[in-house]
Design a protein around this motif. Structure first.
Motif, mmCIF file in Angstrom:
data_model
loop_
_atom_site.group_PDB
_atom_site.id
_atom_site.type_symbol
_atom_site.label_atom_id
_atom_site.label_comp_id
_atom_site.label_asym_id
_atom_site.label_seq_id
_atom_site.Cartn_x
_atom_site.Cartn_y
_atom_site.Cartn_z
ATOM 1 N N LYS A 103 14.586 16.018 -11.020
ATOM 2 C CA LYS A 103 14.980 16.217 -12.379
ATOM 3 C C LYS A 103 15.944 17.189 -12.374
ATOM 4 O O LYS A 103 16.221 18.166 -11.462
ATOM 5 N N PRO A 104 16.700 17.360 -13.559
ATOM 6 C CA PRO A 104 16.896 16.177 -14.594
ATOM 7 C C PRO A 104 17.625 15.156 -14.292
ATOM 8 O O PRO A 104 18.629 15.191 -13.415
ATOM 9 N N PHE A 105 17.282 13.963 -14.564
ATOM 10 C CA PHE A 105 18.039 12.679 -14.261
ATOM 11 C C PHE A 105 18.515 11.975 -15.451
ATOM 12 O O PHE A 105 19.061 11.033 -15.347
ATOM 13 N N PHE A 106 18.534 12.689 -16.594
ATOM 14 C CA PHE A 106 18.952 11.876 -17.788
ATOM 15 C C PHE A 106 20.708 11.856 -17.805
ATOM 16 O O PHE A 106 20.953 11.124 -18.283
ATOM 17 N N ASP A 107 21.088 12.507 -16.784
ATOM 18 C CA ASP A 107 22.568 12.384 -16.648
ATOM 19 C C ASP A 107 22.871 11.170 -15.546
ATOM 20 O O ASP A 107 23.944 11.022 -15.223
ATOM 21 N N LYS A 108 21.905 10.823 -15.232
ATOM 22 C CA LYS A 108 21.759 9.632 -14.065
ATOM 23 C C LYS A 108 20.941 8.617 -14.114
ATOM 24 O O LYS A 108 20.263 7.701 -13.498
ATOM 25 N N LEU A 109 20.898 8.119 -15.485
ATOM 26 C CA LEU A 109 20.187 7.007 -16.045
ATOM 27 C C LEU A 109 20.311 5.846 -15.199
ATOM 28 O O LEU A 109 19.399 5.020 -15.149
ATOM 29 N N GLU A 110 21.672 5.262 -15.078
ATOM 30 C CA GLU A 110 21.937 4.263 -14.638
ATOM 31 C C GLU A 110 21.420 4.117 -13.152
ATOM 32 O O GLU A 110 20.748 3.167 -12.953
ATOM 33 N N GLN A 111 21.536 5.010 -12.544
ATOM 34 C CA GLN A 111 21.060 4.870 -11.096
ATOM 35 C C GLN A 111 19.465 4.974 -11.158
ATOM 36 O O GLN A 111 18.631 4.070 -10.445
ATOM 37 N N PHE A 112 18.759 5.596 -12.214
ATOM 38 C CA PHE A 112 17.457 5.658 -12.414
ATOM 39 C C PHE A 112 16.860 4.193 -12.690
ATOM 40 O O PHE A 112 15.772 3.718 -12.063
ATOM 41 N N THR A 114 18.426 1.472 -12.075
ATOM 42 C CA THR A 114 18.739 0.684 -10.911
ATOM 43 C C THR A 114 17.380 0.670 -9.819
ATOM 44 O O THR A 114 17.025 -0.215 -9.365
ATOM 45 N N ILE A 115 17.110 2.009 -9.649
ATOM 46 C CA ILE A 115 15.926 2.197 -8.824
ATOM 47 C C ILE A 115 14.761 1.437 -9.008
ATOM 48 O O ILE A 115 13.982 1.007 -8.420
ATOM 49 N N VAL A 116 14.412 1.754 -10.417
ATOM 50 C CA VAL A 116 13.073 0.902 -11.017
ATOM 51 C C VAL A 116 13.267 -0.546 -10.987
ATOM 52 O O VAL A 116 12.269 -1.253 -10.615
ATOM 53 N N ARG A 117 14.472 -1.118 -11.313
ATOM 54 C CA ARG A 117 14.637 -2.469 -10.831
ATOM 55 C C ARG A 117 14.565 -2.998 -9.357
ATOM 56 O O ARG A 117 13.857 -4.014 -9.177
ATOM 57 N N GLN A 118 14.941 -2.250 -8.711
ATOM 58 C CA GLN A 118 14.884 -2.583 -7.217
ATOM 59 C C GLN A 118 13.451 -2.285 -6.661
ATOM 60 O O GLN A 118 13.018 -3.274 -5.839
ATOM 61 N N ALA A 119 12.548 -1.514 -7.450
ATOM 62 C CA ALA A 119 11.242 -1.255 -6.923
ATOM 63 C C ALA A 119 10.395 -2.618 -7.480
ATOM 64 O O ALA A 119 9.346 -3.136 -6.781
ATOM 65 N N LEU A 120 10.779 -3.161 -8.709
ATOM 66 C CA LEU A 120 10.222 -4.360 -9.100
ATOM 67 C C LEU A 120 10.502 -5.515 -8.364
ATOM 68 O O LEU A 120 9.555 -6.414 -7.926
ATOM 69 N N LYS A 121 11.811 -5.818 -7.845
ATOM 70 C CA LYS A 121 12.088 -6.611 -7.004
ATOM 71 C C LYS A 121 11.507 -6.657 -5.881
ATOM 72 O O LYS A 121 11.094 -7.706 -5.338
ATOM 73 N N THR A 122 11.153 -5.342 -5.334
ATOM 74 C CA THR A 122 10.664 -5.364 -3.957
ATOM 75 C C THR A 122 9.098 -5.494 -3.962
ATOM 76 O O THR A 122 8.644 -6.442 -3.213
ATOM 77 N N GLN A 123 8.579 -5.473 -5.192
ATOM 78 C CA GLN A 123 7.189 -5.822 -5.343
ATOM 79 C C GLN A 123 6.954 -7.379 -5.597
ATOM 80 O O GLN A 123 6.213 -7.750 -4.805
ATOM 81 N N GLU A 124 8.036 -7.869 -5.931
ATOM 82 C CA GLU A 124 7.855 -9.524 -6.431
ATOM 83 C C GLU A 124 8.037 -10.005 -5.017
ATOM 84 O O GLU A 124 7.496 -11.119 -4.804
ATOM 85 N N MET A 125 8.946 -9.688 -4.108
ATOM 86 C CA MET A 125 9.275 -10.224 -2.793
ATOM 87 C C MET A 125 7.833 -10.001 -2.012
ATOM 88 O O MET A 125 7.616 -11.040 -1.394
ATOM 89 N N GLU A 126 7.341 -8.756 -2.081
ATOM 90 C CA GLU A 126 6.064 -8.680 -1.220
ATOM 91 C C GLU A 126 5.008 -9.748 -1.623
ATOM 92 O O GLU A 126 4.175 -9.913 -0.800
ATOM 93 N N ARG A 127 4.803 -9.862 -2.994
ATOM 94 C CA ARG A 127 3.714 -10.850 -3.736
ATOM 95 C C ARG A 127 3.981 -12.110 -3.130
ATOM 96 O O ARG A 127 3.152 -12.962 -2.722
ATOM 97 N N GLU A 128 5.490 -12.790 -3.240
ATOM 98 C CA GLU A 128 5.726 -14.024 -2.617
ATOM 99 C C GLU A 128 5.532 -14.205 -1.157
ATOM 100 O O GLU A 128 4.834 -15.293 -0.665
ATOM 101 N N ILE A 129 5.678 -13.040 -0.279
ATOM 102 C CA ILE A 129 5.381 -12.939 1.163
ATOM 103 C C ILE A 129 3.824 -13.459 1.253
ATOM 104 O O ILE A 129 3.273 -13.922 2.185
ATOM 105 N N ASP A 130 2.995 -12.556 0.359
ATOM 106 C CA ASP A 130 1.699 -12.470 0.479
ATOM 107 C C ASP A 130 1.089 -14.050 0.357
ATOM 108 O O ASP A 130 0.341 -14.359 0.752
ATOM 109 N N HIS A 131 1.761 -14.485 -0.853
ATOM 110 C CA HIS A 131 1.448 -15.964 -1.107
ATOM 111 C C HIS A 131 1.564 -16.936 -0.112
ATOM 112 O O HIS A 131 1.071 -17.948 0.369
#
Length: 218
Positions: A103-112, A114-131
């Motif tokens: 913190k503070p990261f309100f001046d780095k919102l784009e990066q923030f 991006t990290i959230v979307r990468q986390a979502l993508k990683t979880q989706e890939m792990e679920r596909e691998i488990d499947h």
């Protein structure tokens, strides 16, 4: 359904700000004012990503991270703190945190975001691998090997025995009789089923090349 993000922060203004940013990005957001409340919501809500503050009175972000990983290894956890240090960041990543944000990261919102979307993508890939692992496990389970002849039943019994051992197994048979299927069934029913199965087509290699392929060449 939009991905669900659980945001945990004991500071009301910070919690409201993060939730608003994520809501504006189209995510479904669930707020929690402390770690214990977050764990309760985690057990009843389908959570995709957790964003948590580190410094909290009842349960720290690191302690929450440990509890989350115990419940579900696939949920990415992003830690945020105003009191960050290199050693803390390293320890967080060691414990399984997806990312460590200062913190503070309100001046780095784009990066923030991006990290959230990468986390979502990683979880989706792990679920596909488990499947895929489940599909492979089901495909090479005994019921999927067709045959009720006494000799096949004897083979099933042998597979059940050797799959539990560390012994080397030699499978012999005419071309097309299912040696590859039996080998894969042994592997996916063994203690090594989480590890890769490497196959080598020796028939496609020369005698000298087989030695190099299997044992290396100096």
């Amino acid at each position: 359904m939009n991905p669900t993000i659980l945001v945990v922060d004991d500071e009301h203004h910070s919690l409201f700000g993060i939730c608003q940013i994520l809501t504006d990005e189209g995510f479904r957001v669930i707020p929690a004012e402390n770690g214990k409340e977050a764990l309760k919501k985690l057990k009843v809500e389908p959570i995709n990503v957790i964003i948590t503050d580190e410094k909290m009175p009842d349960l720290s972000g690191m302690e929450l991270l440990s509890e989350v990983k115990r419940l579900d290894q696939r949920i990415p956890v992003i830690l945020i703190t105003a009191y960050g240090s290199v050693s803390m960041a390293v320890e967080a990543l060691k414990q399984g945190a997806f990312y460590f944000f200062e913190k503070p990261f309100f001046d780095k919102l784009e990066q923030f975001i991006t990290i959230v979307r990468q986390a979502l993508k990683t979880q989706e890939m792990e679920r596909e691998i488990d499947h895929l692992r489940e599909e492979i496990s089901e495909k090479y389970s005994f019921p999927n090997i067709i045959g009720n002849h006494p000799k096949m039943l004897e083979i099933f019994e042998i597979i059940g025995k050797v799959a539990k051992t560390e012994k080397t197994v030699l499978i012999q048979g005419e071309s097309g009789t299912g040696k590859d299927l039996i080998a894969k069934t042994i592997h996916y029913n063994s203690l090594r089923r989480e590890k890769p199965l490497i196959t080598v087509n020796c028939g496609a290699l020369t005698e000298t090349l087989i030695t190099s392929e299997l044992f290396g060449h100096t």
